[in-house]
Design a protein around this motif. Structure first.
Motif, PDB file in Angstrom:
ATOM      1  N   ALA A  93     -10.157  10.080  -4.973  1.00 44.48           N
ATOM      2  CA  ALA A  93     -11.374   9.657  -4.271  1.00 44.48           C
ATOM      3  C   ALA A  93     -12.243   8.788  -5.166  1.00 44.48           C
ATOM      4  CB  ALA A  93     -12.158  10.882  -3.793  1.00 44.48           C
ATOM      5  N   ALA A  94     -12.326   9.136  -6.440  1.00 40.59           N
ATOM      6  CA  ALA A  94     -13.147   8.359  -7.377  1.00 40.59           C
ATOM      7  C   ALA A  94     -12.607   6.950  -7.559  1.00 40.59           C
ATOM      8  CB  ALA A  94     -13.211   9.079  -8.723  1.00 40.59           C
ATOM      9  N   ARG A  95     -11.283   6.790  -7.419  1.00 42.81           N
ATOM     10  CA  ARG A  95     -10.688   5.452  -7.544  1.00 42.81           C
ATOM     11  C   ARG A  95     -10.842   4.639  -6.271  1.00 42.81           C
ATOM     12  NH1 ARG A  95      -6.677   8.511 -10.144  1.00 42.81           N
ATOM     13  NH2 ARG A  95      -5.304   8.423  -8.320  1.00 42.81           N
ATOM     14  N   GLY A  96     -11.344   5.251  -5.197  1.00 42.11           N
ATOM     15  CA  GLY A  96     -11.558   4.524  -3.950  1.00 42.11           C
ATOM     16  C   GLY A  96     -10.468   4.684  -2.928  1.00 42.11           C
ATOM     17  N   CYS A  97      -9.528   5.625  -3.151  1.00 42.41           N
ATOM     18  CA  CYS A  97      -8.466   5.849  -2.176  1.00 42.41           C
ATOM     19  C   CYS A  97      -9.031   6.423  -0.876  1.00 42.41           C
ATOM     20  CB  CYS A  97      -7.439   6.837  -2.726  1.00 42.41           C
ATOM     21  SG  CYS A  97      -6.492   6.259  -4.124  1.00 42.41           S
ATOM     22  N   ARG A  98      -8.390   6.090   0.222  1.00 43.50           N
ATOM     23  CA  ARG A  98      -8.648   6.815   1.468  1.00 43.50           C
ATOM     24  C   ARG A  98      -7.950   8.170   1.371  1.00 43.50           C
ATOM     25  NH1 ARG A  98      -6.803   2.440   5.948  1.00 43.50           N
ATOM     26  NH2 ARG A  98      -4.805   3.016   5.024  1.00 43.50           N
TER      27      ARG A  98
ATOM     28  N   PRO B  94       0.821  -1.215   0.000  1.00 50.80           N
ATOM     29  CA  PRO B  94       0.000   0.000   0.000  1.00 50.80           C
ATOM     30  C   PRO B  94       0.852   1.261   0.000  1.00 50.80           C
ATOM     31  CG  PRO B  94      -0.774  -1.564   1.657  1.00 50.80           C
ATOM     32  CD  PRO B  94       0.535  -2.081   1.163  1.00 50.80           C
ATOM     33  N   VAL B  95       0.417   2.246  -0.764  1.00 49.08           N
ATOM     34  CA  VAL B  95       1.132   3.517  -0.869  1.00 49.08           C
ATOM     35  C   VAL B  95       0.454   4.551   0.030  1.00 49.08           C
ATOM     36  CG1 VAL B  95       1.750   5.424  -2.412  1.00 49.08           C
ATOM     37  CG2 VAL B  95       1.930   3.052  -3.211  1.00 49.08           C
ATOM     38  N   ILE B  96       1.261   5.292   0.780  1.00 46.60           N
ATOM     39  CA  ILE B  96       0.798   6.459   1.519  1.00 46.60           C
ATOM     40  C   ILE B  96       1.399   7.667   0.816  1.00 46.60           C
ATOM     41  CG2 ILE B  96       0.670   7.631   3.742  1.00 46.60           C
ATOM     42  CD1 ILE B  96      -0.609   4.886   3.822  1.00 46.60           C
ATOM     43  N   ALA B  97       0.582   8.384   0.056  1.00 47.68           N
ATOM     44  CA  ALA B  97       1.055   9.549  -0.687  1.00 47.68           C
ATOM     45  C   ALA B  97       0.782  10.800   0.138  1.00 47.68           C
ATOM     46  CB  ALA B  97       0.355   9.638  -2.039  1.00 47.68           C
TER      47      ALA B  97
ATOM     48  N   ALA C 238      -1.273   9.748  -9.399  1.00 51.13           N
ATOM     49  CA  ALA C 238      -1.986   9.273 -10.586  1.00 51.13           C
ATOM     50  C   ALA C 238      -2.134   7.760 -10.627  1.00 51.13           C
ATOM     51  CB  ALA C 238      -1.278   9.764 -11.851  1.00 51.13           C
ATOM     52  N   ASP C 239      -1.171   7.027 -10.033  1.00 50.67           N
ATOM     53  CA  ASP C 239      -1.227   5.568 -10.117  1.00 50.67           C
ATOM     54  C   ASP C 239      -1.739   4.914  -8.834  1.00 50.67           C
ATOM     55  OD1 ASP C 239       0.919   6.205  -8.565  1.00 50.67           O
ATOM     56  OD2 ASP C 239       2.312   4.796  -9.491  1.00 50.67           O
TER      57      ASP C 239
ATOM     58  N   THR D 299      -6.365   0.550  -2.615  1.00 51.47           N
ATOM     59  CA  THR D 299      -5.690   0.120  -1.392  1.00 51.47           C
ATOM     60  C   THR D 299      -4.779   1.212  -0.848  1.00 51.47           C
ATOM     61  OG1 THR D 299      -3.787  -0.824  -2.563  1.00 51.47           O
ATOM     62  CG2 THR D 299      -5.693  -2.268  -2.204  1.00 51.47           C
ATOM     63  N   ASP D 300      -4.749   2.353  -1.516  1.00 51.16           N
ATOM     64  CA  ASP D 300      -3.789   3.401  -1.172  1.00 51.16           C
ATOM     65  C   ASP D 300      -4.447   4.571  -0.448  1.00 51.16           C
ATOM     66  OD1 ASP D 300      -1.714   1.946  -2.375  1.00 51.16           O
ATOM     67  OD2 ASP D 300      -2.191   2.762  -4.344  1.00 51.16           O
ATOM     68  N   THR D 301      -3.600   5.443   0.081  1.00 52.11           N
ATOM     69  CA  THR D 301      -4.060   6.547   0.919  1.00 52.11           C
ATOM     70  C   THR D 301      -3.355   7.835   0.518  1.00 52.11           C
ATOM     71  OG1 THR D 301      -4.377   5.025   2.791  1.00 52.11           O
ATOM     72  CG2 THR D 301      -4.254   7.366   3.306  1.00 52.11           C
TER      73      THR D 301
END
Length: 325
Positions: free
Chosen positions: A99-104, A2-5, A67-68, A72-74
């Motif tokens: 948000a549209a992709r389902g990111c937290r 998981p990525v935390i951006a 962008a990627d 599962t990412d935040t």
């Protein structure tokens, strides 16, 4: 992984910029199955952190770092100096796309103003720095602003006051991902400076790896710590023979069932010492250690200090490390 951006705008407080890497890195370091990829993404116009001791940041990611991201990412939004200004249109677009992709998406302190400007918080609860709650409510009347500034979760959106740079928000996300035991031990490792001889040592966490077949049994054990549990009791709950259960525990946790039980009890005692005013007598009963003398003996053996010293040291460090808003 998981990525935390961490999306930073110009004038971000330095401690809010570095806190996510510290929190998620600590969780991964002390719990090997836990893994996060923390990336710092700079928004257009970013030059340096804010405050007197500002510093510049070089990172390979700008808005393209969002962008990627997938579901599962935040994305984390720290505060910044010009939080009252409308964010750049491409920042708004990037946040809405995530948000549209389902990111937290999480916002720390005045970062909530940036997230609010996207419209994503309309009709939802949110928090910001306590001194800014009235202003957020005035500027964004469609948001239900929590006046206490505590950690607030509403759907995929999380927000917090910004104490310790949003450590509380990071711990909340770690809890969602890996459970309370991992979050509690991560918090403990963050707050206690083990290199200082006046600081009490900590015990290893009673920790079950994700997906472990033992999870139902360890969850049951942790919910029943106050009761006198024997190896046969634990084996009966697991539906296994005592020897088979012991082999499985050792393979998956590195501990025997009773060693795991003792660590879980000490871990619960630490939590109660940190967060309640309960006397040692009550903590001994709540953790299943029975008497204050038994609690002190096992606590000293596991942590290298007494319950009273541990409580005092923990609270002193929290007070010293908490910036005043």
């Amino acid at each position: 992984m998981p990525v935390i951006a961490v999306l930073v705008l110009d004038g971000v407080p330095g401690h809010q910029l570095t806190a996510p890497g510290l929190a998620f890195g600590t969780a991964a370091r002390h719990h090997p199955p836990v893994a996060y990829d923390v990336r710092i993404c700079t928004a257009p116009g970013f030059e340096a952190t804010g405050g007197l001791a500002s510093f510049r940041v070089e990172t390979p990611w700008g808005l393209d770092g969002l962008a990627d991201l997938d579901d599962t990412d935040t994305v984390l939004l720290p505060g910044h100096e010009r939080f009252r200004d409308p964010p750049p249109p491409d920042v708004v677009a990037a946040l809405r796309a995530a948000a549209a992709r389902g990111c937290r998406i999480g916002a720390v302190g005045t970062g909530t103003f940036t997230l609010a400007a996207t419209g994503l918080l309309d009709g939802r609860r949110a928090a910001t720095s306590r001194r800014n709650t009235a202003e957020l409510a005035r500027l964004h009347p469609r948001i239900d602003v929590d006046p206490e500034g505590s950690v607030v979760a509403d759907g995929p959106f999380h927000s917090a006051a910004g104490v310790l740079g949003g450590i509380d928000l990071c711990l909340d996300l770690i809890t969602l991902d890996h459970g309370m035991a991992v979050a509690i031990e991560t918090e403990r490792q963050l707050f206690l400076q083990l290199h200082d001889p006046t600081t009490p040592a900590t015990t290893c966490a009673a920790y079950t790896p994700p997906g472990s077949s033992l999870a139902p049994t360890t969850t049951w054990m942790e919910a029943n710590l106050r009761h006198p549990l024997t190896l046969d009791d634990i084996a009966a709950h697991a539906g296994l023979g005592a020897r088979h259960l012991t082999r499985r525990f050792h393979a998956e946790t590195g501990l025997t069932p009773l060693q795991y039980l003792l660590r879980a009890r000490i871990q619960r005692a630490q939590w109660l010492l940190e967060r309640t005013e309960d006397p040692v007598e009550r903590i001994a009963a709540l953790t299943g250690l029975g008497t204050p003398a038994n609690l002190r003996r096992h606590f000293q053996r596991q942590t290298g200090t007494t319950p009273t010293t541990y409580r005092t040291a923990f609270r002193t460090f929290v007070t010293n490390l908490t910036p005043r808003e």
